[in-house]
Design an enzyme around this catalytic site. Sequence first.
Site, PDB file in Angstrom:
ATOM      1  N   THR A  25       0.852  -1.193   0.000  1.00 15.89           N
ATOM      2  CA  THR A  25       0.000   0.000   0.000  1.00 15.89           C
ATOM      3  C   THR A  25       0.888   1.244   0.000  1.00 15.89           C
ATOM      4  O   THR A  25       1.890   1.285   0.712  1.00 15.89           O
ATOM      5  CB  THR A  25      -0.889  -0.003   1.258  1.00 15.89           C
ATOM      6  OG1 THR A  25      -1.689  -1.181   1.242  1.00 15.89           O
ATOM      7  CG2 THR A  25      -1.805   1.219   1.298  1.00 15.89           C
ATOM      8  N   GLY A  26       0.497   2.238  -0.808  1.00 17.72           N
ATOM      9  CA  GLY A  26       1.273   3.477  -0.837  1.00 17.72           C
ATOM     10  C   GLY A  26       1.703   3.810  -2.253  1.00 17.72           C
ATOM     11  O   GLY A  26       1.406   3.069  -3.204  1.00 17.72           O
ATOM     12  N   THR A  28       4.733   3.938  -3.695  1.00 18.62           N
ATOM     13  CA  THR A  28       5.716   3.040  -4.319  1.00 18.62           C
ATOM     14  C   THR A  28       5.039   1.734  -4.737  1.00 18.62           C
ATOM     15  O   THR A  28       5.243   1.234  -5.847  1.00 18.62           O
ATOM     16  CB  THR A  28       6.892   2.764  -3.358  1.00 18.62           C
ATOM     17  OG1 THR A  28       7.248   3.977  -2.692  1.00 18.62           O
ATOM     18  CG2 THR A  28       8.104   2.226  -4.093  1.00 18.62           C
ATOM     19  N   ASP A  81       6.355  -4.278  -0.904  1.00 21.30           N
ATOM     20  CA  ASP A  81       5.712  -3.130  -0.254  1.00 21.30           C
ATOM     21  C   ASP A  81       6.750  -2.063   0.074  1.00 21.30           C
ATOM     22  O   ASP A  81       7.956  -2.344   0.168  1.00 21.30           O
ATOM     23  CB  ASP A  81       4.984  -3.587   1.025  1.00 21.30           C
ATOM     24  CG  ASP A  81       3.920  -2.588   1.488  1.00 21.30           C
ATOM     25  OD1 ASP A  81       3.755  -1.524   0.845  1.00 21.30           O
ATOM     26  OD2 ASP A  81       3.250  -2.879   2.497  1.00 21.30           O
ATOM     27  N   GLY A  82       6.279  -0.862   0.254  1.00 25.13           N
ATOM     28  CA  GLY A  82       7.134   0.261   0.627  1.00 25.13           C
ATOM     29  C   GLY A  82       7.343   0.318   2.128  1.00 25.13           C
ATOM     30  O   GLY A  82       6.934  -0.578   2.871  1.00 25.13           O
ATOM     31  N   ASP A  84       8.182   3.427   5.555  1.00 25.85           N
ATOM     32  CA  ASP A  84       8.384   4.822   5.964  1.00 25.85           C
ATOM     33  C   ASP A  84       9.806   5.048   6.461  1.00 25.85           C
ATOM     34  O   ASP A  84      10.347   6.149   6.325  1.00 25.85           O
ATOM     35  CB  ASP A  84       7.383   5.192   7.061  1.00 25.85           C
ATOM     36  CG  ASP A  84       5.960   5.066   6.557  1.00 25.85           C
ATOM     37  OD1 ASP A  84       5.696   5.535   5.435  1.00 25.85           O
ATOM     38  OD2 ASP A  84       5.125   4.479   7.259  1.00 25.85           O
ATOM     39  N   GLU A 103      -0.671  -5.737   6.126  1.00 24.65           N
ATOM     40  CA  GLU A 103       0.711  -5.636   5.622  1.00 24.65           C
ATOM     41  C   GLU A 103       1.627  -6.587   6.377  1.00 24.65           C
ATOM     42  O   GLU A 103       2.458  -7.277   5.771  1.00 24.65           O
ATOM     43  CB  GLU A 103       1.213  -4.191   5.753  1.00 24.65           C
ATOM     44  CG  GLU A 103       0.552  -3.234   4.766  1.00 24.65           C
ATOM     45  CD  GLU A 103       1.008  -1.790   4.918  1.00 24.65           C
ATOM     46  OE1 GLU A 103       0.699  -1.004   4.029  1.00 24.65           O
ATOM     47  OE2 GLU A 103       1.658  -1.456   5.930  1.00 24.65           O
TER      48      GLU A 103
HETATM   49  C1  5RP Z   1       1.546   2.057   4.302  1.00 31.66           C
HETATM   50  C2  5RP Z   1       3.020   1.902   4.224  1.00 31.66           C
HETATM   51  C3  5RP Z   1       3.701   2.454   3.013  1.00 31.66           C
HETATM   52  O1  5RP Z   1       4.376   1.416   2.380  1.00 31.66           O
HETATM   53  C4  5RP Z   1       4.645   3.534   3.432  1.00 31.66           C
HETATM   54  O2  5RP Z   1       3.887   4.581   4.059  1.00 31.66           O
HETATM   55  C5  5RP Z   1       5.421   4.113   2.237  1.00 31.66           C
HETATM   56  O3  5RP Z   1       4.577   4.824   1.410  1.00 31.66           O
HETATM   57  P1  5RP Z   1       5.097   5.482   0.063  1.00 31.66           P
HETATM   58  O4  5RP Z   1       5.493   4.389  -0.857  1.00 31.66           O
HETATM   59  O5  5RP Z   1       3.902   6.265  -0.435  1.00 31.66           O
HETATM   60  O6  5RP Z   1       6.262   6.386   0.401  1.00 31.66           O
HETATM   61  O7  5RP Z   1       3.659   1.347   5.079  1.00 31.66           O
HETATM   62  O8  5RP Z   1       1.049   1.468   5.464  1.00 31.66           O
END
Ligand code: 5RP
Length: 223
Positions: A25-26, A28, A81-82, A84, A103
């Site tokens: 989710t997000g 990336t 997945d991405g 933070d 996740e």
């Molecule tokens: C969502 C997450 C995302 O993977 C994380 O926030 C990174 O987001 P982005 O790819 O928009 O920078 O953990 O729960």
Amino acid sequence: MNDKQLVALHAAKYVKDGMLVGLGTGSTANFFIEELARLQQDQGLKFTTIASSTISAQKAQSLQLPIVAIEHVSSIDLYIDGADEITPDNTLLKGRGSDLVKEKLLAKAANQFIAVADASKLVSYIGQNFTIPIEVIPFAWQMAKKNLEAVGGIGDLRPNAAKDGFWITSHGSYVLDMRFDASINASTLNALINNTPGVVEHGIFHQLTSLVLIAQDGVVSER
Ligand code: 5RP
């Protein structure tokens, strides 16, 4: 092409015919989902997906990706997945939004979990740039908060967008956004939060990645 897109495209090379692939989710993860749609359309790659959030499921469906519901599955081949934050030992902080429960289930259920990010996510310790999201059962929030404060946590319930109530996650939990002393390492912090009654899940993903892909200035490195 920006670094998030670049790293997502690199991750898509790990998808092979017949795989069951978890969708993160997000922003990336969205680039990854779009690349899967392209590979399906242009190269006839065959796979099934499973989403970590309603928003990713909707995106996958809108792009005609085959999708199964998480309740029908006990293990998956690959999860992308991405994150933070990413520490030098590849511990992740995730879950700024409302979806860290699915996740983490997918990260743990995957034979291979590949985290993808641009270099802005690299940190020295977990909690450097963000508070740690801790999902709690609503009726347990005061007791959970007190127990987390007893091990040095500082923070409070996340307000909702209108600031007239509390944030509710996809799974009906409240979120405590907490800071801890930087000297507590990720492994200890992970165990402390795991051992707190009333906690549903939290954003520290410790020892779950198989591989981390980082894109910086147009170059992807693996670690
Ligand atoms: C969502 C997450 C995302 O993977 C994380 O926030 C990174 O987001 P982005 O790819 O928009 O920078 O953990 O729960």
